[in-house]
Motif scaffolding. Structure first.
Motif, PDB file in Angstrom:
ATOM      1  N   THR A   1      24.212  24.494  -4.656  1.00  0.00           N
ATOM      2  CA  THR A   1      23.126  24.049  -5.533  1.00  0.00           C
ATOM      3  C   THR A   1      21.814  23.972  -4.761  1.00  0.00           C
ATOM      4  O   THR A   1      21.757  23.381  -3.677  1.00  0.00           O
ATOM      5  N   THR A   2      20.780  24.576  -5.315  1.00  0.00           N
ATOM      6  CA  THR A   2      19.438  24.464  -4.744  1.00  0.00           C
ATOM      7  C   THR A   2      18.481  23.995  -5.825  1.00  0.00           C
ATOM      8  O   THR A   2      18.717  24.210  -7.021  1.00  0.00           O
ATOM      9  N   VAL A   3      17.409  23.335  -5.419  1.00  0.00           N
ATOM     10  CA  VAL A   3      16.462  22.763  -6.373  1.00  0.00           C
ATOM     11  C   VAL A   3      15.046  22.961  -5.865  1.00  0.00           C
ATOM     12  O   VAL A   3      14.813  23.078  -4.658  1.00  0.00           O
ATOM     13  N   GLU A   4      14.119  22.977  -6.795  1.00  0.00           N
ATOM     14  CA  GLU A   4      12.705  23.041  -6.434  1.00  0.00           C
ATOM     15  C   GLU A   4      12.206  21.621  -6.204  1.00  0.00           C
ATOM     16  O   GLU A   4      12.422  20.734  -7.037  1.00  0.00           O
ATOM     17  N   VAL A   5      11.558  21.417  -5.066  1.00  0.00           N
ATOM     18  CA  VAL A   5      11.087  20.095  -4.669  1.00  0.00           C
ATOM     19  C   VAL A   5       9.567  20.136  -4.543  1.00  0.00           C
ATOM     20  O   VAL A   5       9.023  21.020  -3.869  1.00  0.00           O
ATOM     21  N   PRO A   6       8.866  19.193  -5.192  1.00  0.00           N
ATOM     22  CA  PRO A   6       7.405  19.190  -5.083  1.00  0.00           C
ATOM     23  C   PRO A   6       6.945  18.805  -3.687  1.00  0.00           C
ATOM     24  O   PRO A   6       7.520  17.909  -3.058  1.00  0.00           O
ATOM     25  N   ARG A   7       5.937  19.511  -3.200  1.00  0.00           N
ATOM     26  CA  ARG A   7       5.301  19.178  -1.928  1.00  0.00           C
ATOM     27  C   ARG A   7       3.802  19.326  -2.093  1.00  0.00           C
ATOM     28  O   ARG A   7       3.340  20.071  -2.959  1.00  0.00           O
ATOM     29  N   SER A   8       3.054  18.665  -1.235  1.00  0.00           N
ATOM     30  CA  SER A   8       1.588  18.726  -1.343  1.00  0.00           C
ATOM     31  C   SER A   8       1.074  20.142  -1.138  1.00  0.00           C
ATOM     32  O   SER A   8       0.085  20.549  -1.738  1.00  0.00           O
ATOM     33  N   GLU A   9       1.785  20.923  -0.295  1.00  0.00           N
ATOM     34  CA  GLU A   9       1.349  22.295  -0.028  1.00  0.00           C
ATOM     35  C   GLU A   9       1.931  23.296  -1.017  1.00  0.00           C
ATOM     36  O   GLU A   9       1.718  24.496  -0.895  1.00  0.00           O
ATOM     37  N   GLY A  10       2.665  22.799  -2.002  1.00  0.00           N
ATOM     38  CA  GLY A  10       3.287  23.677  -2.988  1.00  0.00           C
ATOM     39  C   GLY A  10       4.783  23.470  -3.023  1.00  0.00           C
ATOM     40  O   GLY A  10       5.370  23.024  -2.029  1.00  0.00           O
ATOM     41  N   PRO A  11       5.427  23.763  -4.142  1.00  0.00           N
ATOM     42  CA  PRO A  11       6.857  23.494  -4.269  1.00  0.00           C
ATOM     43  C   PRO A  11       7.687  24.309  -3.280  1.00  0.00           C
ATOM     44  O   PRO A  11       7.322  25.408  -2.884  1.00  0.00           O
TER      45      PRO A  11
END
Length: 293
Positions: free
Chosen positions: A80-90
């Motif tokens: 399982t992989t997921v998109e994680v929000p980051r300040s520099e982009g997901p």
């Protein structure tokens, strides 16, 4: 030939089983994989739904050690992989949700590091953490004194604290909290670190400045920031010996007679789990979470 092992219906190539990862003790990669397989019951609940940062040491702690936050190349499509929000982009990160995923990740030879939030609510903390790091000549014994003060201070706010070794030279304090922003959780943790320094000025420092830390315990409150991670309970560490970030009882904290008393290796964990179960199980019980003031 690399052996193929089936784990929960998934076929895994587990490589270099005889490779010695910890020369000081002769601990091999096969033993590392055995450790994770036999500890999965208590480890997996602390990994589940939390994006994982891997601190990899494929040639042992004396070789190259590096962080891998994005999904590693060659990750099987069933992980399982997921998109994680980051300040520099997901970014896309791994979730270790089951035994097969755990064994695949362990085969990379890694420490497991996780955020203080779950993927359904990134940036809303459900845990608070304090990393107590002793500056020599201070030791984990000094960390125990600080941990006991913090336990009482958190209890005054209705928050129940739990302790684990860092797997290095210090202690981690953790507590379950009702969903609060990472920003507020960080502020609260800093407030308590400052209070601890005022209460024990000869022992505690809340600032990271290296020149202030010799002989004192640095109460690192900053790991509550949404972007930060902390060593997951039960992870092996990339140290000279196969040390584990191991949960401890408050009696052990109160009675610590020296640094060796609060250092646990891979072979120690099975008997401890049989005797105590998961000492951090309370972190997984939403009903026991405290509210930040």
């Amino acid at each position: 030939m690399t052996p193929i092992t089936e784990v929960e219906g998934r076929r895994l190539a587990l490589s270099n089983l005889d490779k010695v990862l910890y020369p000081a003790t002769g601990f091999t990669k096969g033993e590392l994989l055995h450790y994770y397989a036999t500890t999965a019951e208590v480890l997996l609940p602390h990994l589940r739904d939390r994006p994982v940062s891997f601190l990899r040491y494929p040639d042992g702690p004396d070789g190259q050690v590096f962080f891998a936050k994005n999904v590693p190349p060659g990750t099987p499509d069933w992980v399982t992989t997921v998109e994680v929000p980051r300040s520099e982009g997901p970014a896309r990160m791994v979730l270790v949700q089951d035994l097969a995923s755990l064994m695949w990740a362990a085969n990379l030879v890694t420490e497991f590091h996780t955020h203080q939030w779950v993927i359904d609510a990134p940036g809303d903390a459900d845990r608070i953490v304090f990393d107590l790091d002793p500056g020599p000549p201070a030791t984990v014994v000094d960390c125990c004194e600080v941990a006991l003060w913090l336990r009482e201070r958190l209890a005054a706010d209705g928050i129940e604290a739990y302790a684990k070794t860092s797997g290095s030279k210090g202690l981690h304090l953790l507590a379950a909290v009702r969903s609060a922003s990472s920003e507020r959780t960080t502020e609260y943790a800093k407030e308590l670190a400052v209070e601890a320094e005022k209460a024990m000025p000869r022992l505690v420092v809340h600032r990271m400045t290296r020149s202030l830390r010799p002989g004192k315990v640095f109460v690192d409150w900053s790991q509550n920031a949404a972007r930060k991670t902390t060593a997951t309970p039960y992870t092996l560490r990339a140290r000279a010996e196969p040390l584990v970030s191991a949960p401890v009882t408050w009696s052990e904290v109160e009675e610590s007679g020296g640094p060796a008393r609060l250092a646990f290796r891979a072979e120690d964990i099975g008997p401890r789990v049989r005797d105590h179960g998961d000492l951090l199980a309370g972190l997984l019980d939403a009903g026991r979470a405290g509210a930040l003031p």
